[in-house]
Design a protein around this motif. Structure first.
Motif, PDB file in Angstrom:
ATOM      1  N   UNK A 116      14.908  44.275  21.094  1.00 11.25           N
ATOM      2  CA  UNK A 116      13.644  43.633  21.454  1.00 11.25           C
ATOM      3  C   UNK A 116      13.131  44.040  22.828  1.00 11.25           C
ATOM      4  N   UNK A 117      14.020  44.270  23.788  1.00  9.38           N
ATOM      5  CA  UNK A 117      13.558  44.499  25.156  1.00  9.38           C
ATOM      6  C   UNK A 117      12.684  45.739  25.270  1.00  9.38           C
ATOM      7  N   UNK A 118      12.981  46.768  24.478  1.00  9.59           N
ATOM      8  CA  UNK A 118      12.207  48.000  24.593  1.00  9.59           C
ATOM      9  C   UNK A 118      10.861  47.935  23.877  1.00  9.59           C
ATOM     10  N   UNK A 119      10.656  46.939  23.039  1.00  9.94           N
ATOM     11  CA  UNK A 119       9.341  46.807  22.383  1.00  9.94           C
ATOM     12  C   UNK A 119       8.492  45.728  23.051  1.00  9.94           C
ATOM     13  N   UNK A 120       8.999  45.141  24.123  1.00  9.36           N
ATOM     14  CA  UNK A 120       8.250  44.182  24.924  1.00  9.36           C
ATOM     15  C   UNK A 120       7.733  44.861  26.181  1.00  9.36           C
ATOM     16  N   UNK A 121       6.635  44.361  26.731  1.00 15.12           N
ATOM     17  CA  UNK A 121       6.253  44.719  28.094  1.00 15.12           C
ATOM     18  C   UNK A 121       7.271  44.099  29.047  1.00 15.12           C
ATOM     19  N   UNK A 122       7.422  44.681  30.240  1.00 17.02           N
ATOM     20  CA  UNK A 122       8.405  44.149  31.179  1.00 17.02           C
ATOM     21  C   UNK A 122       8.139  42.683  31.505  1.00 17.02           C
ATOM     22  N   UNK A 123       6.879  42.295  31.584  1.00 18.78           N
ATOM     23  CA  UNK A 123       6.564  40.890  31.846  1.00 18.78           C
ATOM     24  C   UNK A 123       7.146  39.991  30.763  1.00 18.78           C
ATOM     25  N   UNK A 124       7.134  40.443  29.517  1.00 19.55           N
ATOM     26  CA  UNK A 124       7.714  39.660  28.430  1.00 19.55           C
ATOM     27  C   UNK A 124       9.235  39.611  28.528  1.00 19.55           C
ATOM     28  N   UNK A 125       9.839  40.693  28.997  1.00 18.88           N
ATOM     29  CA  UNK A 125      11.285  40.669  29.220  1.00 18.88           C
ATOM     30  C   UNK A 125      11.622  39.602  30.259  1.00 18.88           C
ATOM     31  N   UNK A 126      10.830  39.545  31.322  1.00 17.69           N
ATOM     32  CA  UNK A 126      11.029  38.504  32.332  1.00 17.69           C
ATOM     33  C   UNK A 126      10.876  37.116  31.726  1.00 17.69           C
ATOM     34  N   UNK A 127       9.879  36.947  30.859  1.00 21.87           N
ATOM     35  CA  UNK A 127       9.659  35.651  30.223  1.00 21.87           C
ATOM     36  C   UNK A 127      10.795  35.299  29.266  1.00 21.87           C
ATOM     37  N   UNK A 129      14.004  36.069  29.675  1.00 24.01           N
ATOM     38  CA  UNK A 129      15.135  35.578  30.464  1.00 24.01           C
ATOM     39  C   UNK A 129      14.825  34.222  31.101  1.00 24.01           C
ATOM     40  N   UNK A 130      13.590  34.009  31.515  1.00 21.35           N
ATOM     41  CA  UNK A 130      13.219  32.697  32.055  1.00 21.35           C
ATOM     42  C   UNK A 130      13.308  31.630  30.981  1.00 21.35           C
ATOM     43  N   UNK A 131      12.829  31.947  29.778  1.00 12.89           N
ATOM     44  CA  UNK A 131      12.910  31.000  28.676  1.00 12.89           C
ATOM     45  C   UNK A 131      14.343  30.716  28.286  1.00 12.89           C
ATOM     46  N   UNK A 132      15.167  31.771  28.288  1.00 19.58           N
ATOM     47  CA  UNK A 132      16.583  31.582  27.968  1.00 19.58           C
ATOM     48  C   UNK A 132      17.245  30.635  28.954  1.00 19.58           C
ATOM     49  N   UNK A 183      19.848  42.685  37.057  1.00 22.57           N
ATOM     50  CA  UNK A 183      19.312  41.968  38.218  1.00 22.57           C
ATOM     51  C   UNK A 183      18.461  40.783  37.780  1.00 22.57           C
ATOM     52  N   UNK A 184      17.648  40.998  36.762  1.00 21.36           N
ATOM     53  CA  UNK A 184      16.810  39.916  36.240  1.00 21.36           C
ATOM     54  C   UNK A 184      17.668  38.777  35.707  1.00 21.36           C
ATOM     55  N   UNK A 185      18.706  39.112  34.944  1.00 20.38           N
ATOM     56  CA  UNK A 185      19.596  38.083  34.406  1.00 20.38           C
ATOM     57  C   UNK A 185      20.274  37.315  35.541  1.00 20.38           C
ATOM     58  N   UNK A 186      20.708  38.034  36.574  1.00 16.22           N
ATOM     59  CA  UNK A 186      21.382  37.380  37.696  1.00 16.22           C
ATOM     60  C   UNK A 186      20.463  36.387  38.394  1.00 16.22           C
ATOM     61  N   UNK A 187      19.193  36.748  38.531  1.00 15.40           N
ATOM     62  CA  UNK A 187      18.246  35.838  39.183  1.00 15.40           C
ATOM     63  C   UNK A 187      18.021  34.572  38.369  1.00 15.40           C
ATOM     64  N   UNK A 188      18.284  34.641  37.065  1.00 20.59           N
ATOM     65  CA  UNK A 188      18.138  33.460  36.211  1.00 20.59           C
ATOM     66  C   UNK A 188      19.469  32.716  36.031  1.00 20.59           C
TER      67      UNK A 188
END
Length: 209
Positions: A116-127, A129-132, A183-188
């Motif tokens: 899924x991560x590669x078919x999302x925009x990076x902003x959606x990847x951030x969302x 991990x935030x949602x998770x 890094x994104x996961x760590x921030x969450x």
């Protein structure tokens, strides 16, 4: 990473189940990872369940887990055909969930997402991990399957070809850098526990908190 060959079944008369060949190819190797990573988990939210094939296979093999599918609303009718046919007690009806929208007010102790991560925009990847972070409890596991770049480079020629194909389709898509995702996961609040090499130049990233 091989080029996607997932196509919906042709419609004739009664609706047919959608079918993704890649799910049959990778389901057993992913299951081997899930048996350990989700051994002590009980409620899994899958993001981007697609056809529902993975969910049926994993829920049947891991009866201790309640496997909650989710995807965009337009994906749910085909997915329900797989889930209804399987009729598993640990496979509830799927949720309509867009990572950029409202997430369910339900708690889980595991989250799974594949390709899924590669078919999302990076902003959606951030969302994602935030949602998770919002739906997972204080002791939880997040598992991501798919292709990743390392130190800014592709791990294979096929991944480079796949990335070019993705970007030609949508410039916001593309194989993500492992370091950026970690890094994104760590921030969450998630810590990487395992980075597992998988067939076809894919990886399983396992995060815990």
């Amino acid at each position: 990473m091989t080029m996607p060959d997932d196509t919906a079944a042709q419609q004739s008369g009664m609706p047919e189940k959608p079918y993704a060949p890649s799910c049959d190819r990778n389901r057993d190797v992913i299951l081997q990872v899930l048996r350990t990573a989700f051994m002590h988990r009980s409620r899994v939210l899958e993001i981007g369940s697609g056809t529902g094939q993975h969910a049926v296979h994993f829920a049947r093999a891991l009866p201790h887990l309640v496997w909650q599918c989710s995807d965009r609303a337009d994906m749910l009718p085909g997915m329900r055909l797989w889930l209804d046919e399987a009729a598993l007690d640990n496979l509830p009806p799927p949720l309509a969930l867009d990572v950029a929208g409202e997430w369910p007010d339900v708690r889980f102790d595991a989250l799974f997402t594949a390709n899924t991560l590669h078919i999302m925009a990076w902003q959606q990847v951030e969302q994602l991990f935030a949602g998770a972070a919002g739906v997972l409890g204080p002791s939880a596991t997040l598992l991501v399957y798919g292709p990743f770049n390392y130190r800014g480079g592709f791990t294979s020629d096929s991944n480079a070809d796949f990335d070019r194909w993705l970007k030609a389709r949508d410039p916001l898509q593309g194989i993500r850098d492992f370091e950026a995702v970690e890094s994104l996961a760590r921030r969450q609040g998630f810590a990487l526990s395992h980075d597992i090499e998988m067939p076809a130049n894919n990886r399983c990233l396992v995060f815990d908190r």
